[in-house]
Design a protein around this motif. Sequence first.
Motif, mmCIF file in Angstrom:
data_model
loop_
_atom_site.group_PDB
_atom_site.id
_atom_site.type_symbol
_atom_site.label_atom_id
_atom_site.label_comp_id
_atom_site.label_asym_id
_atom_site.label_seq_id
_atom_site.Cartn_x
_atom_site.Cartn_y
_atom_site.Cartn_z
ATOM 1 N N ALA A 244 0.825 -1.212 0.000
ATOM 2 C CA ALA A 244 0.000 0.000 0.000
ATOM 3 C C ALA A 244 0.857 1.260 0.000
ATOM 4 N N SER A 245 2.100 1.147 0.455
ATOM 5 C CA SER A 245 2.983 2.316 0.473
ATOM 6 C C SER A 245 3.756 2.470 -0.838
ATOM 7 N N MET A 246 3.539 1.557 -1.783
ATOM 8 C CA MET A 246 4.210 1.587 -3.076
ATOM 9 C C MET A 246 3.218 1.971 -4.165
ATOM 10 N N THR A 247 3.728 2.569 -5.238
ATOM 11 C CA THR A 247 2.885 2.819 -6.403
ATOM 12 C C THR A 247 2.842 1.551 -7.247
ATOM 13 N N VAL A 248 1.916 1.525 -8.189
ATOM 14 C CA VAL A 248 1.852 0.381 -9.101
ATOM 15 C C VAL A 248 3.169 0.253 -9.859
ATOM 16 N N ALA A 249 3.749 1.368 -10.271
ATOM 17 C CA ALA A 249 5.034 1.336 -10.971
ATOM 18 C C ALA A 249 6.140 0.767 -10.084
ATOM 19 N N ASP A 250 6.109 1.073 -8.784
ATOM 20 C CA ASP A 250 7.108 0.537 -7.847
ATOM 21 C C ASP A 250 7.023 -0.984 -7.730
ATOM 22 N N MET A 251 5.842 -1.539 -7.970
ATOM 23 C CA MET A 251 5.632 -2.987 -7.822
ATOM 24 C C MET A 251 6.119 -3.768 -9.038
ATOM 25 N N ARG A 252 6.489 -3.059 -10.092
ATOM 26 C CA ARG A 252 6.944 -3.715 -11.324
ATOM 27 C C ARG A 252 8.086 -4.678 -11.017
ATOM 28 N N HIS A 253 8.052 -5.816 -11.643
ATOM 29 C CA HIS A 253 9.026 -6.911 -11.492
ATOM 30 C C HIS A 253 8.894 -7.656 -10.174
ATOM 31 N N GLN A 254 8.048 -7.175 -9.257
ATOM 32 C CA GLN A 254 7.860 -7.851 -7.974
ATOM 33 C C GLN A 254 6.474 -8.468 -7.836
ATOM 34 N N ARG A 255 5.453 -7.733 -8.316
ATOM 35 C CA ARG A 255 4.070 -8.116 -8.106
ATOM 36 C C ARG A 255 3.275 -7.962 -9.396
ATOM 37 N N ARG A 256 2.239 -8.751 -9.534
ATOM 38 C CA ARG A 256 1.205 -8.482 -10.513
ATOM 39 C C ARG A 256 0.189 -7.626 -9.785
ATOM 40 N N VAL A 257 -0.479 -6.747 -10.491
ATOM 41 C CA VAL A 257 -1.433 -5.846 -9.847
ATOM 42 C C VAL A 257 -2.779 -5.975 -10.545
ATOM 43 N N LEU A 258 -3.807 -6.195 -9.763
ATOM 44 C CA LEU A 258 -5.165 -6.229 -10.285
ATOM 45 C C LEU A 258 -5.846 -4.954 -9.819
ATOM 46 N N ILE A 259 -6.100 -4.048 -10.758
ATOM 47 C CA ILE A 259 -6.767 -2.791 -10.439
ATOM 48 C C ILE A 259 -8.256 -2.974 -10.695
ATOM 49 N N VAL A 260 -9.044 -2.761 -9.653
ATOM 50 C CA VAL A 260 -10.497 -2.852 -9.752
ATOM 51 C C VAL A 260 -11.037 -1.443 -9.536
ATOM 52 N N ALA A 261 -11.601 -0.856 -10.593
ATOM 53 C CA ALA A 261 -12.086 0.526 -10.522
ATOM 54 C C ALA A 261 -13.605 0.548 -10.634
ATOM 55 N N ALA A 262 -14.230 1.360 -9.788
ATOM 56 C CA ALA A 262 -15.683 1.498 -9.814
ATOM 57 C C ALA A 262 -16.060 2.893 -9.356
ATOM 58 N N PRO A 263 -17.198 3.386 -9.845
ATOM 59 C CA PRO A 263 -17.632 4.716 -9.424
ATOM 60 C C PRO A 263 -17.990 4.764 -7.933
ATOM 61 N N SER A 264 -18.458 3.622 -7.386
ATOM 62 C CA SER A 264 -18.812 3.577 -5.964
ATOM 63 C C SER A 264 -18.653 2.150 -5.445
ATOM 64 N N ALA A 265 -18.553 2.012 -4.132
ATOM 65 C CA ALA A 265 -18.436 0.687 -3.523
ATOM 66 C C ALA A 265 -19.715 -0.121 -3.703
ATOM 67 N N ALA A 266 -20.834 0.552 -3.944
ATOM 68 C CA ALA A 266 -22.117 -0.120 -4.111
ATOM 69 C C ALA A 266 -22.372 -0.576 -5.547
ATOM 70 N N ASP A 267 -21.475 -0.238 -6.478
ATOM 71 C CA ASP A 267 -21.622 -0.651 -7.869
ATOM 72 C C ASP A 267 -21.754 -2.178 -7.928
#
Length: 124
Positions: free
Chosen positions: A9-32
């Motif tokens: 959580a203290s790293m950016t997605v770019a910082d995670m490169r070569h270490q982690r795969r990142v699944l970004i889940v984007a939504a307009p609201s938590a109730a979507d």
Amino acid sequence: MIVLAAMMASMTVADMRHQRRVLIVAAPSAADARRVAQDAALAGMTKDLADRDVTVVALTGDTVRGAADTAAALRERWRLPKAAFGVVLVGKDGHAALRRSEPIDASTLVATIDAMPMRRAGQR
């Protein structure tokens, strides 16, 4: 596992490169409804995601959970409109390996990751 989540959580997605795969889940609201469905699918995958070095980044409105990026930066970089649902799987190489406007089911996510070259190399 909690320490790892806090560190990611203290790293950016770019910082995670070569270490982690990142699944970004984007939504307009938590109730979507699509967000709720995606969260439910991911809830049963804790071990699968951990085994595959996946960090989930939740992008809801202007709030980001799981990475240090701003919502605006993630939306711009990964072309995720604020008013739409979207899921992007970012490989360890930093490129989008899968992009959907609907929730991704567990079997599709696992199969996509297991077919990635870095995943196959790591299994040898």
